[in-house]
Design an enzyme around this catalytic site. Structure first.
Site, mmCIF file in Angstrom:
data_model
loop_
_atom_site.group_PDB
_atom_site.id
_atom_site.type_symbol
_atom_site.label_atom_id
_atom_site.label_comp_id
_atom_site.label_asym_id
_atom_site.label_seq_id
_atom_site.Cartn_x
_atom_site.Cartn_y
_atom_site.Cartn_z
ATOM 1 N N HIS A 1 3.159 -8.423 54.298
ATOM 2 C CA HIS A 1 1.838 -8.500 54.669
ATOM 3 C C HIS A 1 1.063 -8.764 53.482
ATOM 4 C CE1 HIS A 1 -2.280 -7.432 55.965
ATOM 5 N NE2 HIS A 1 -2.088 -6.386 55.116
ATOM 6 N N PHE A 2 1.436 -7.818 52.316
ATOM 7 C CA PHE A 2 0.437 -8.069 51.250
ATOM 8 C C PHE A 2 0.672 -9.216 50.343
ATOM 9 C CE2 PHE A 2 2.511 -4.259 49.505
ATOM 10 C CZ PHE A 2 3.025 -4.733 48.273
ATOM 11 N N HIS A 3 1.823 -9.815 50.460
ATOM 12 C CA HIS A 3 2.013 -11.020 49.529
ATOM 13 C C HIS A 3 1.343 -12.272 50.143
ATOM 14 C CE1 HIS A 3 4.875 -8.711 47.428
ATOM 15 N NE2 HIS A 3 4.783 -9.442 46.252
ATOM 16 N N ARG B 1 10.784 -0.412 51.864
ATOM 17 C CA ARG B 1 10.015 -1.051 50.807
ATOM 18 C C ARG B 1 10.452 -0.115 49.315
ATOM 19 N NH1 ARG B 1 3.536 0.173 50.924
ATOM 20 N NH2 ARG B 1 3.542 -0.712 49.412
ATOM 21 N N ARG B 2 9.852 -0.638 48.072
ATOM 22 C CA ARG B 2 10.022 0.065 46.938
ATOM 23 C C ARG B 2 11.362 0.619 46.722
ATOM 24 N NH1 ARG B 2 4.051 3.168 46.772
ATOM 25 N NH2 ARG B 2 2.964 1.387 45.813
ATOM 26 N N TYR C 1 -10.376 -5.542 50.037
ATOM 27 C CA TYR C 1 -11.598 -6.472 50.423
ATOM 28 C C TYR C 1 -12.222 -6.686 48.965
ATOM 29 C CZ TYR C 1 -10.167 -5.663 55.363
ATOM 30 O OH TYR C 1 -9.373 -5.819 56.182
ATOM 31 N N HIS D 1 -8.157 1.012 50.766
ATOM 32 C CA HIS D 1 -8.449 -0.057 51.637
ATOM 33 C C HIS D 1 -9.632 -0.863 51.341
ATOM 34 C CE1 HIS D 1 -7.235 -2.609 54.765
ATOM 35 N NE2 HIS D 1 -8.714 -2.839 55.155
HETATM 36 FE FE1 HAS Z 1 -3.476 -4.905 54.436
HETATM 37 C C1 HAS Z 1 -1.374 -2.444 53.951
HETATM 38 C C2 HAS Z 1 -4.322 -3.843 57.770
HETATM 39 C C3 HAS Z 1 -5.994 -7.454 55.282
HETATM 40 C C4 HAS Z 1 -3.724 -5.701 51.497
HETATM 41 N N1 HAS Z 1 -2.593 -4.366 52.913
HETATM 42 C C5 HAS Z 1 -1.662 -3.250 52.913
HETATM 43 C C6 HAS Z 1 -1.048 -3.168 51.592
HETATM 44 C C7 HAS Z 1 -2.068 -4.162 50.827
HETATM 45 C C8 HAS Z 1 -2.863 -4.818 51.876
HETATM 46 C C9 HAS Z 1 -1.767 -4.373 49.427
HETATM 47 O O1 HAS Z 1 -3.687 -0.869 59.184
HETATM 48 C C10 HAS Z 1 -0.015 -2.217 51.134
HETATM 49 C C11 HAS Z 1 -0.792 -0.926 50.135
HETATM 50 C C12 HAS Z 1 0.361 -0.127 49.997
HETATM 51 O O2 HAS Z 1 0.988 -0.324 48.792
HETATM 52 O O3 HAS Z 1 0.954 0.759 50.618
HETATM 53 N N2 HAS Z 1 -4.992 -5.637 56.310
HETATM 54 C C13 HAS Z 1 -5.150 -4.930 57.281
HETATM 55 C C14 HAS Z 1 -5.910 -5.662 58.275
HETATM 56 C C15 HAS Z 1 -6.509 -6.635 57.701
HETATM 57 C C16 HAS Z 1 -5.767 -6.715 56.254
HETATM 58 C C17 HAS Z 1 -6.137 -5.203 59.696
HETATM 59 N N3 HAS Z 1 -4.752 -6.481 53.507
HETATM 60 C C18 HAS Z 1 -5.704 -7.314 53.957
HETATM 61 C C19 HAS Z 1 -6.039 -8.041 53.033
HETATM 62 C C20 HAS Z 1 -5.597 -7.615 51.708
HETATM 63 C C21 HAS Z 1 -4.555 -6.537 52.061
HETATM 64 C C22 HAS Z 1 -7.183 -9.213 52.829
HETATM 65 C C23 HAS Z 1 -5.656 -7.946 50.491
HETATM 66 C C24 HAS Z 1 -6.276 -8.910 49.686
HETATM 67 N N4 HAS Z 1 -3.076 -3.347 55.608
HETATM 68 C C25 HAS Z 1 -3.474 -3.252 56.925
HETATM 69 C C26 HAS Z 1 -2.416 -1.864 57.219
HETATM 70 C C27 HAS Z 1 -2.043 -1.455 56.286
HETATM 71 C C28 HAS Z 1 -2.093 -2.607 55.184
HETATM 72 C C29 HAS Z 1 -2.929 -0.868 58.389
HETATM 73 C C30 HAS Z 1 -1.025 -0.203 56.031
HETATM 74 C C31 HAS Z 1 0.366 -0.411 56.313
HETATM 75 C C32 HAS Z 1 1.122 0.664 56.048
HETATM 76 O O4 HAS Z 1 1.729 1.197 57.010
HETATM 77 O O5 HAS Z 1 1.502 1.005 54.933
HETATM 78 C C33 HAS Z 1 -7.315 -7.611 58.291
HETATM 79 O O6 HAS Z 1 -8.450 -7.630 57.565
HETATM 80 C C34 HAS Z 1 -6.874 -9.069 58.068
HETATM 81 C C35 HAS Z 1 -8.019 -10.102 58.704
HETATM 82 C C36 HAS Z 1 -7.513 -11.349 58.660
HETATM 83 C C37 HAS Z 1 -7.649 -12.371 59.301
HETATM 84 C C38 HAS Z 1 -7.186 -13.836 58.808
HETATM 85 C C39 HAS Z 1 -8.220 -15.003 59.078
HETATM 86 C C40 HAS Z 1 -8.100 -16.256 58.315
HETATM 87 C C41 HAS Z 1 -9.001 -16.826 57.643
HETATM 88 C C42 HAS Z 1 -8.466 -18.225 57.013
HETATM 89 C C43 HAS Z 1 -8.930 -19.426 57.910
HETATM 90 C C44 HAS Z 1 -8.523 -20.700 57.531
HETATM 91 C C45 HAS Z 1 -7.729 -21.568 57.996
HETATM 92 C C46 HAS Z 1 -7.026 -22.736 57.496
HETATM 93 C C47 HAS Z 1 -7.317 -21.212 59.591
HETATM 94 C C48 HAS Z 1 -7.825 -12.120 60.639
HETATM 95 C C49 HAS Z 1 -10.206 -16.291 57.188
HETATM 96 C C50 HAS Z 1 -7.711 -23.941 57.613
HETATM 97 C C51 HAS Z 1 -6.892 -25.032 56.838
HETATM 98 C C52 HAS Z 1 -7.035 -26.102 56.625
HETATM 99 C C53 HAS Z 1 -6.082 -27.084 55.699
HETATM 100 C C54 HAS Z 1 -7.245 -26.953 57.991
#
Ligand code: HAS
Length: 587
Positions: free
Chosen positions: A413-415, A476-477, A266, A262
């Protein structure tokens, strides 16, 4: 956030800012104040030889990405029931291709980029060259690691996917290759650590410049997080694949994988955040809001990224529910630094938009410099990341996870996270960094803009399709186009996945055209002469609690204690290893 009428913020804080220049800036609400520039404004040039190796380090990632995205297209079209695998004559099967896709895109591309980008940021922020030997060693370890892994995958001896789950067994060169790729990241971290230590020796009592701080902290977190996977590969999988031990412990190795696995997400994300915090505000014509908030965010990632891995193992037997619940709470904890990031980057963009004449609640959005391909790619990455974050929270919710686990929801999610928030940010950074490193002006700006829009629209369509069919149970997969079962409810979502995936492929190919064109035919000397460094509205303080943020060693100790609390009970109750399973080569 009011600056205090007419009083420069620096003066009010007792001249605490390590400033070598300043700029007058306006903020929403009308206050005008002095924004300190904490980096040497006269600029800094790395030695040419170091620049050359840094860009070749990044090029390794581009070569991997080219290889990886072709299978991505095949995979996406398969969801629409279109089979293009016969067009890949040397490919032995779907899982060989999916391994190429995962390893090349999320392991090689991401770390190659970060191995070039983060040391460059550290060197510039501290205005010091890197340690040449470590730059070359980083490149060498990365190259050798890639060659070994490529050999294993291309000869179809490592169709184990990027998760490398035992008891699926790969050729030893695959495991050794991935170990060397990790070693290359350690060498890059060592390089940054040496440069920072020397800087601190010469600047006693000074605050670490923000950009260097967040670059070093990103890889410090990863350095700590990568230890379990090193134990897994060197202690278990490598000896097992070499035949030195006959059997392996599937649950233990899987747990070691997610112990790192995990935090790895990050490690991919934080270099993108480095750009969002330290570069994007300047590109948008704004300033970063708070130095201290930024440091707190990166410390939070150091503390909370690692002890969360069980949320990938909610459905695994052999791990106590209490342990899983503890990791769930911490997973929701690591959501907060991303919310703080959203606040900071939107704030910085808003300042930029308003300084360009934007009015009203959202009028500033249209005034942002959408014609700048570097900034536009990163802003689109942020927009898509909002949906990536929301789906992540659903994944992390213990009971909801039972619905989406192992379905196409997860790749959706991860794309949107690594596949866009990270990859599209790296694309955006490349639009100034490759010219900076090569000394050639960017070619094809309009093509670059088109590339990012096509990719971002594509990924949203792709993810919409994958989410819909994931909720209807599509695994998936799995190569749908060759599956012996189907479900009519998957047709519309599958078609969307195929359309969106095709657009993503076109978008990324246009990126390669732009970068290749720039490297080969960019106008010499027309490149940016310095990195677009942002200044900060609320600058670092030399008194109070803030200097404690720079005690990186202390925060590493705190992170280790939290990790022990989160993983200790599992290992205490589980060990010794249960070496029960021989290796299987199924594909
Ligand atoms: Fe995840 C599965 C939970 C973030 C990548 N994640 C995956 C897998 C990958 C991955 C690759 O709890 C699959 C692995 C596999 O092959 O099995 N993930 C989370 C949570 C977050 C999260 C709670 N994941 C990421 C990030 C990744 C990533 C970042 C890659 C870089 N994920 C999971 C969980 C699984 C999981 C379970 C397991 C699922 C399963 O059952 O297999 C959080 O950290 C996300 C927090 C992010 C936010 C977004 C904040 C937004 C921002 C942008 C602001 C900008 C704006 C635009 C509004 C809250 C900072 C303004 C623009 C203008 C133009 C005005």
């Amino acid at each position: 956030m009011q600056a205090g009428a007419g009083v420069p913020w620096r003066a009010r804080r007792g001249g605490l800012v390590e400033a070598r220049g300043s700029a007058r800036v306006g903020f929403p609400g009308g206050d005008v104040m002095s924004a300190p520039v904490v980096y040497d404004p006269s600029g800094f040039e790395l030695p040419e030889q170091q620049k050359r190796f840094l860009r070749w380090t990044i090029y390794i990632g581009y070569v991997a990405l080219v290889a990886g995205v072709f299978h991505g297209l095949a995979n996406a079209l398969s969801y629409a029931n279109i089979d293009i695998l016969p067009l890949f004559p040397r490919l032995k099967g779907y899982y060989q291709g999916l391994t190429v896709h995962g390893v090349a895109n999320v392991l090689v591309f991401t770390f190659s980029f970060s191995n070039g980008f983060l040391p460059l940021m550290t060197a510039r922020a501290l205005s010091r060259p890197l340690v040449g030997g470590l730059v070359y060693a980083t490149f060498g370890a990365l190259l050798l690691g890639n060659l070994l892994a490529i050999y294993a995958v291309v000869t179809n001896q490592a169709s184990v996917l990027f998760t490398s789950y035992a008891p699926l067994q790969a050729h030893w060169t695959y495991y050794l290759g991935l170990v060397l790729i990790v070693v290359s990241t350690w060498l890059a971290l060592a390089n940054m650590g040496v440069v920072l230590r020397r800087w601190r020796r010469d600047h006693r009592g000074k605050r670490i410049p923000l950009l260097a701080y967040i670059a070093v902290l990103s890889y410090t977190m990863w350095g700590l997080a990568s230890i379990p996977i090193a134990v897994e590969f060197l202690g278990f999988l490598l000896p097992w694949s070499l035949g030195l031990v006959e059997k392996v412990d599937p649950l233990l190795t899987r747990t070691l994988f997610w112990f790192t696995g995990h935090a790895i997400v990050y490690a991919w994300l934080l270099p993108a955040y480095v750009s969002w915090y330290a570069i994007v505000p300047r590109q948008a014509g704004g300033v970063l809001i708070s130095d201290s908030l930024t440091r707190v965010v990166f410390i939070s990632f150091l503390l909370l990224s690692i002890p969360t891995g069980f949320h990938h193992q909610f459905t695994d037997p052999g791990i106590g529910t209490g342990m899983k619940a503890f990791h769930t709470v911490l997973t929701f904890g690591v959501f907060f630094p991303s919310m703080a990031t959203a606040f900071s980057v939107v704030g910085a963009l808003e300042i930029g938009g308003r300084r360009r004449g934007g009015k009203g609640l959202l009028g500033w959005v249209a005034r942002l410099p959408w014609g700048d391909p570097s900034l536009t790619a990163q802003m689109l990455a942020m927009v898509v990341f909002v949906f990536g974050g929301i789906t992540g929270l659903i994944n992390a919710s213990y009971s909801m996870n039972q619905v989406i686990h192992n379905t196409t929801w997860v790749p959706a999610h991860f794309h949107m996270t690594v596949g866009t928030a990270v990859a599209l940010t790296f694309v955006g950074v490349a639009y100034w960094m490759i010219p900076y490193l090569t000394g050639r002006a960017l070619r094809g700006r309009r093509l670059a803009l088109a590339s990012s829009w096509i990719y971002a629209i594509g990924v949203l369509i792709f993810a919409r399709g994958m989410i819909t069919v994931g909720l209807r149970g599509m695994p998936r997969r799995t190569f749908r186009a060759q599956a012996t079962y189907t479900n009519p409810e998957w047709d519309l979502g599958g078609a969307l996945a195929g359309i969106g995936g095709t657009l993503m492929f076109v978008g990324i190919m246009l990126f390669f055209v732009v970068i290749g064109w720039t490297i080969v035919a960019g106008e010499k000397g027309g490149h940016p002469k310095d990195i677009p460094l942002s200044s900060t509205r609320l600058a670092p303080s030399l008194t109070g609690w803030e200097p404690a943020l720079d005690r990186i060693g202390l925060w590493v100790v705190a992170a280790i204690l939290l990790i022990l609390a989160a993983y200790g009970p599992f290992f205490v109750t589980y060990l010794p290893p249960q070496m029960v399973s021989p290796g299987f080569k199924l594909f």
